[in-house]
Design a protein around this motif. Sequence first.
Motif, short mmCIF file in Angstrom:
data_model
loop_
_atom_site.label_atom_id
_atom_site.label_comp_id
_atom_site.label_asym_id
_atom_site.label_seq_id
_atom_site.Cartn_x
_atom_site.Cartn_y
_atom_site.Cartn_z
N ALA A 31 31.79 45.65 39.46
CA ALA A 31 31.50 43.60 40.20
C ALA A 31 32.87 43.00 40.39
N LEU A 32 33.04 43.04 39.90
CA LEU A 32 34.64 42.08 38.49
C LEU A 32 35.15 42.19 39.31
N SER A 33 35.66 43.63 39.37
CA SER A 33 37.20 43.72 40.07
C SER A 33 36.55 43.59 42.03
N LEU A 34 35.88 43.58 42.03
CA LEU A 34 35.57 43.49 43.04
C LEU A 34 35.67 42.25 43.84
N VAL A 35 35.16 40.80 42.94
CA VAL A 35 34.79 39.89 43.33
C VAL A 35 36.26 38.93 42.86
N ASP A 36 37.56 39.70 42.18
CA ASP A 36 38.81 39.49 41.63
C ASP A 36 39.32 39.89 43.31
N SER A 37 39.43 41.14 43.58
CA SER A 37 39.56 41.22 44.67
C SER A 37 39.73 40.21 46.13
N LEU A 38 38.91 39.44 45.82
CA LEU A 38 38.20 38.75 47.14
C LEU A 38 38.88 37.56 47.14
N GLY A 39 39.58 36.79 48.42
CA GLY A 39 39.47 35.64 48.10
C GLY A 39 41.18 35.67 48.65
N ASP A 40 41.69 34.62 48.31
CA ASP A 40 43.80 34.88 48.62
C ASP A 40 44.02 33.74 47.83
N CYS A 41 44.83 33.28 47.19
CA CYS A 41 45.27 32.44 46.79
C CYS A 41 45.56 31.03 48.11
N ALA A 42 46.22 29.72 47.93
CA ALA A 42 45.72 28.58 49.05
C ALA A 42 47.54 28.56 49.08
N LYS A 49 46.70 35.70 39.52
CA LYS A 49 45.25 36.99 39.35
C LYS A 49 45.80 37.55 38.60
N SER A 50 45.05 37.68 38.02
CA SER A 50 44.89 39.18 37.08
C SER A 50 44.06 40.31 36.79
N PHE A 51 43.71 41.31 36.68
CA PHE A 51 42.86 42.70 36.56
C PHE A 51 42.47 41.81 35.53
N PHE A 52 43.11 42.33 35.02
CA PHE A 52 43.18 42.06 32.93
C PHE A 52 42.16 41.13 32.54
N TRP A 53 42.35 39.68 32.84
CA TRP A 53 42.14 38.63 31.88
C TRP A 53 40.44 38.09 32.96
N ASN A 54 40.20 39.28 34.36
CA ASN A 54 39.63 38.36 35.36
C ASN A 54 38.41 39.80 35.51
N ALA A 55 38.50 40.60 34.99
CA ALA A 55 38.12 41.74 35.73
C ALA A 55 37.39 42.63 33.99
N ALA A 56 38.83 43.23 33.07
CA ALA A 56 39.06 44.36 32.12
C ALA A 56 38.42 43.52 30.87
N LEU A 57 38.90 42.86 30.21
CA LEU A 57 38.32 41.88 28.99
C LEU A 57 37.19 41.20 29.51
N PRO A 58 36.90 40.57 30.46
CA PRO A 58 35.41 40.11 29.88
C PRO A 58 34.19 42.09 30.78
N ALA A 59 34.56 42.82 30.73
CA ALA A 59 33.73 44.08 30.92
C ALA A 59 33.63 44.62 29.46
N ALA A 60 35.08 45.08 29.06
CA ALA A 60 34.79 44.97 27.56
C ALA A 60 34.18 44.73 26.82
N ILE A 61 34.33 43.31 27.11
CA ILE A 61 33.58 41.93 26.30
C ILE A 61 32.06 42.90 26.50
N VAL A 62 31.18 43.03 27.39
CA VAL A 62 29.94 43.56 27.87
C VAL A 62 30.11 45.04 27.74
N VAL A 63 30.66 45.57 27.49
CA VAL A 63 30.14 46.91 26.71
C VAL A 63 30.28 47.30 25.41
N LEU A 64 31.04 46.50 24.97
CA LEU A 64 30.37 46.05 22.86
C LEU A 64 29.29 45.29 22.72
N ILE A 65 29.23 44.59 23.66
CA ILE A 65 27.72 43.56 23.42
C ILE A 65 26.74 44.76 23.61
#
Length: 81
Positions: A31-42, A49-65
């Motif tokens: 879901a975070l990857s999909l949201v990160d890929s939607l839209g375009d920069c002005a 855009k960064s996959f790590f900061w916008n999708a991978a890191l939040p998902a990893a935090i959720v997994v650890l919790i």
Amino acid sequence: MNDSEYRGGLGAGGSWGCALAAVIGLPVLIALSLVDSLGDCAPDTNCHKSFFWNAALPAAIVVLIVFAVVRLVARTFGRGD
């Protein structure tokens, strides 16, 4: 095997924690990857855009919790590991 010998591997808490973290973490990552890929920069803006900061890191935090909470619950209320 008696109780004084080493028993390797994950216990019940670790096994349940890994399973539920994977079941919850994978859809969160998708879901975070999909949201990160939607839209375009002005136009004419410096968009980083960064996959790590916008999708991978939040998902990893959720997994650890999820893993920590499930393992804690399993250890508290069950035999645990």
